[in-house]
Design a protein around this motif. Structure first.
Motif, PDB file in Angstrom:
ATOM      1  N   LEU A  63       0.853  -1.186   0.000  1.00  0.00           N
ATOM      2  CA  LEU A  63       0.000   0.000   0.000  1.00  0.00           C
ATOM      3  C   LEU A  63       0.888   1.234   0.000  1.00  0.00           C
ATOM      4  CD1 LEU A  63      -2.715  -0.978   2.658  1.00  0.00           C
ATOM      5  CD2 LEU A  63      -2.842  -1.162   0.166  1.00  0.00           C
ATOM      6  N   ALA A  64       0.703   2.075  -0.980  1.00  0.00           N
ATOM      7  CA  ALA A  64       1.462   3.318  -1.093  1.00  0.00           C
ATOM      8  C   ALA A  64       1.164   4.224   0.107  1.00  0.00           C
ATOM      9  CB  ALA A  64       1.093   4.024  -2.391  1.00  0.00           C
ATOM     10  N   PRO A  65       1.984   5.248   0.336  1.00  0.00           N
ATOM     11  CA  PRO A  65       1.662   6.203   1.397  1.00  0.00           C
ATOM     12  C   PRO A  65       0.224   6.710   1.245  1.00  0.00           C
ATOM     13  CG  PRO A  65       3.851   6.647   0.555  1.00  0.00           C
ATOM     14  CD  PRO A  65       3.235   5.602  -0.346  1.00  0.00           C
ATOM     15  N   MET A  66      -0.547   6.599   2.302  1.00  0.00           N
ATOM     16  CA  MET A  66      -1.960   6.983   2.357  1.00  0.00           C
ATOM     17  C   MET A  66      -2.844   6.157   1.419  1.00  0.00           C
ATOM     18  SD  MET A  66      -1.739   9.054   4.795  1.00  0.00           S
ATOM     19  CE  MET A  66      -3.441   9.534   4.918  1.00  0.00           C
ATOM     20  N   GLY A  67      -2.314   5.060   0.885  1.00  0.00           N
ATOM     21  CA  GLY A  67      -3.084   4.187   0.000  1.00  0.00           C
ATOM     22  C   GLY A  67      -3.981   3.248   0.780  1.00  0.00           C
ATOM     23  N   SER A  68      -4.934   2.643   0.081  1.00  0.00           N
ATOM     24  CA  SER A  68      -5.843   1.714   0.738  1.00  0.00           C
ATOM     25  C   SER A  68      -6.254   0.604  -0.220  1.00  0.00           C
ATOM     26  CB  SER A  68      -7.075   2.443   1.271  1.00  0.00           C
ATOM     27  OG  SER A  68      -7.815   3.003   0.222  1.00  0.00           O
ATOM     28  N   SER A  69      -6.806  -0.437   0.363  1.00  0.00           N
ATOM     29  CA  SER A  69      -7.333  -1.559  -0.396  1.00  0.00           C
ATOM     30  C   SER A  69      -8.418  -2.207   0.453  1.00  0.00           C
ATOM     31  CB  SER A  69      -6.221  -2.566  -0.721  1.00  0.00           C
ATOM     32  OG  SER A  69      -6.706  -3.554  -1.615  1.00  0.00           O
ATOM     33  N   GLU A  70      -9.167  -3.113  -0.143  1.00  0.00           N
ATOM     34  CA  GLU A  70     -10.180  -3.815   0.628  1.00  0.00           C
ATOM     35  C   GLU A  70     -10.311  -5.252   0.152  1.00  0.00           C
ATOM     36  OE1 GLU A  70     -11.756  -2.002  -2.838  1.00  0.00           O
ATOM     37  OE2 GLU A  70     -11.304  -0.831  -1.078  1.00  0.00           O
ATOM     38  N   LEU A  71     -10.794  -6.074   1.059  1.00  0.00           N
ATOM     39  CA  LEU A  71     -11.114  -7.468   0.779  1.00  0.00           C
ATOM     40  C   LEU A  71     -12.579  -7.649   1.148  1.00  0.00           C
ATOM     41  CD1 LEU A  71      -7.918  -9.016   2.397  1.00  0.00           C
ATOM     42  CD2 LEU A  71      -8.319  -8.580  -0.032  1.00  0.00           C
ATOM     43  N   PHE A  72     -13.251  -8.590   0.507  1.00  0.00           N
ATOM     44  CA  PHE A  72     -14.697  -8.674   0.653  1.00  0.00           C
ATOM     45  C   PHE A  72     -15.152 -10.087   0.989  1.00  0.00           C
ATOM     46  CE2 PHE A  72     -19.070  -8.813  -1.095  1.00  0.00           C
ATOM     47  CZ  PHE A  72     -19.614  -7.752  -0.376  1.00  0.00           C
ATOM     48  N   VAL A  73     -16.024 -10.200   1.986  1.00  0.00           N
ATOM     49  CA  VAL A  73     -16.691 -11.456   2.333  1.00  0.00           C
ATOM     50  C   VAL A  73     -18.146 -11.308   1.894  1.00  0.00           C
ATOM     51  CG1 VAL A  73     -17.315 -13.061   4.172  1.00  0.00           C
ATOM     52  CG2 VAL A  73     -15.166 -11.764   4.334  1.00  0.00           C
ATOM     53  N   GLU A  74     -18.566 -12.155   0.980  1.00  0.00           N
ATOM     54  CA  GLU A  74     -19.907 -12.046   0.416  1.00  0.00           C
ATOM     55  C   GLU A  74     -21.011 -12.299   1.438  1.00  0.00           C
ATOM     56  OE1 GLU A  74     -20.239 -13.374  -4.033  1.00  0.00           O
ATOM     57  OE2 GLU A  74     -19.230 -14.961  -2.871  1.00  0.00           O
ATOM     58  N   HIS A  75     -22.144 -11.712   1.171  1.00  0.00           N
ATOM     59  CA  HIS A  75     -23.351 -11.890   1.976  1.00  0.00           C
ATOM     60  C   HIS A  75     -23.704 -13.373   2.113  1.00  0.00           C
ATOM     61  CE1 HIS A  75     -27.837 -12.269   1.919  1.00  0.00           C
ATOM     62  NE2 HIS A  75     -27.716 -11.467   2.957  1.00  0.00           N
ATOM     63  N   ARG A  76     -23.574 -14.127   1.041  1.00  0.00           N
ATOM     64  CA  ARG A  76     -23.960 -15.542   1.063  1.00  0.00           C
ATOM     65  C   ARG A  76     -22.931 -16.441   1.749  1.00  0.00           C
ATOM     66  NH1 ARG A  76     -23.319 -16.604  -5.382  1.00  0.00           N
ATOM     67  NH2 ARG A  76     -21.110 -16.157  -5.479  1.00  0.00           N
ATOM     68  N   ASP A  77     -21.741 -15.917   2.076  1.00  0.00           N
ATOM     69  CA  ASP A  77     -20.699 -16.708   2.732  1.00  0.00           C
ATOM     70  C   ASP A  77     -20.886 -16.631   4.245  1.00  0.00           C
ATOM     71  OD1 ASP A  77     -18.462 -17.886   3.805  1.00  0.00           O
ATOM     72  OD2 ASP A  77     -17.015 -16.668   2.710  1.00  0.00           O
ATOM     73  N   LYS A  78     -21.532 -17.635   4.800  1.00  0.00           N
ATOM     74  CA  LYS A  78     -21.734 -17.642   6.244  1.00  0.00           C
ATOM     75  C   LYS A  78     -20.798 -18.624   6.943  1.00  0.00           C
ATOM     76  CE  LYS A  78     -25.794 -20.629   6.129  1.00  0.00           C
ATOM     77  NZ  LYS A  78     -27.167 -20.764   6.593  1.00  0.00           N
ATOM     78  N   SER A  79     -19.730 -19.035   6.261  1.00  0.00           N
ATOM     79  CA  SER A  79     -18.797 -20.018   6.814  1.00  0.00           C
ATOM     80  C   SER A  79     -18.091 -19.531   8.079  1.00  0.00           C
ATOM     81  CB  SER A  79     -17.760 -20.426   5.763  1.00  0.00           C
ATOM     82  OG  SER A  79     -16.952 -19.309   5.397  1.00  0.00           O
ATOM     83  N   GLY A  80     -17.908 -18.218   8.209  1.00  0.00           N
ATOM     84  CA  GLY A  80     -17.206 -17.686   9.378  1.00  0.00           C
ATOM     85  C   GLY A  80     -18.053 -17.672  10.632  1.00  0.00           C
ATOM     86  N   GLY A  81     -19.356 -17.506  10.471  1.00  0.00           N
ATOM     87  CA  GLY A  81     -20.241 -17.434  11.620  1.00  0.00           C
ATOM     88  C   GLY A  81     -20.212 -16.063  12.282  1.00  0.00           C
ATOM     89  N   SER A  82     -20.920 -15.948  13.386  1.00  0.00           N
ATOM     90  CA  SER A  82     -21.045 -14.652  14.055  1.00  0.00           C
ATOM     91  C   SER A  82     -19.762 -14.220  14.752  1.00  0.00           C
ATOM     92  CB  SER A  82     -22.193 -14.694  15.071  1.00  0.00           C
ATOM     93  OG  SER A  82     -21.920 -15.651  16.073  1.00  0.00           O
ATOM     94  N   GLY A  83     -18.846 -15.141  14.969  1.00  0.00           N
ATOM     95  CA  GLY A  83     -17.592 -14.804  15.649  1.00  0.00           C
ATOM     96  C   GLY A  83     -16.378 -14.894  14.744  1.00  0.00           C
ATOM     97  N   ALA A  84     -16.559 -14.680  13.439  1.00  0.00           N
ATOM     98  CA  ALA A  84     -15.440 -14.760  12.498  1.00  0.00           C
ATOM     99  C   ALA A  84     -14.428 -13.638  12.752  1.00  0.00           C
ATOM    100  CB  ALA A  84     -15.963 -14.675  11.060  1.00  0.00           C
ATOM    101  N   ASN A  85     -13.199 -13.864  12.309  1.00  0.00           N
ATOM    102  CA  ASN A  85     -12.118 -12.893  12.491  1.00  0.00           C
ATOM    103  C   ASN A  85     -11.191 -12.888  11.297  1.00  0.00           C
ATOM    104  OD1 ASN A  85     -12.265 -12.163  15.499  1.00  0.00           O
ATOM    105  ND2 ASN A  85     -12.311 -14.391  15.527  1.00  0.00           N
ATOM    106  N   PHE A  86     -10.589 -11.735  11.041  1.00  0.00           N
ATOM    107  CA  PHE A  86      -9.432 -11.633  10.171  1.00  0.00           C
ATOM    108  C   PHE A  86      -8.217 -11.370  11.055  1.00  0.00           C
ATOM    109  CE2 PHE A  86     -12.075 -10.557   6.420  1.00  0.00           C
ATOM    110  CZ  PHE A  86     -11.392 -11.266   5.440  1.00  0.00           C
TER     111      PHE A  86
END
Length: 127
Positions: A63-86
């Motif tokens: 990530l460049a200075p002041m740069g950003s990015s994102e990763l996405f978990v889809e609405h239909r992906d419930k594999s993580g559950g209510s206590g999921a973490n990155f």
């Protein structure tokens, strides 16, 4: 970094279970240093039981200075559950401001909408 694949709401049903609302989650990664890049080495996704489901990065992300990015978990992906973490690992070749890492958890369908953020916090790496 908390992630909410779903949240419980409403009243308990006949099996003593609340209703569940599935959410999508966007992991926001922001370099908060105005002068130096940072490298995101891993973004591992864990389920409610602490089992690693996958690493969202196949290679390091700079990530460049002041740069950003994102990763996405889809609405239909419930594999993580209510206590999921990155767990996000990042490095820099010099001292920098720590990045801002948070999730935006959301549900937008029809006339219903829910959105909230979850801030990340540093944890110690395993020895």
């Amino acid at each position: 970094m908390p992630v909410y694949s779903h949240i419980s709401h409403g009243n308990l049903d006949g099996r003593s279970k609340p209703s569940e609302l599935l959410l999508s989650s966007m992991l926001s990664l922001r370099n908060a240093d105005p002068s130096h890049p940072i490298t995101i080495r891993a973004a591992r996704y864990y389920d409610t039981d602490g089992k690693m489901l996958r690493d969202y990065l196949t290679k390091p992300l700079t990530l460049a200075p002041m740069g950003s990015s994102e990763l996405f978990v889809e609405h239909r992906d419930k594999s993580g559950g209510s206590g999921a973490n990155f767990v996000v690992e990042w490095t820099s070749d010099r001292p920098v401001n720590p990045p801002v890492i948070e999730t935006v958890n959301a549900y937008f369908f029809g006339t219903q909408s829910v959105a909230f953020t979850s801030p990340g916090r540093p944890i110690s790496p395993n020895p």
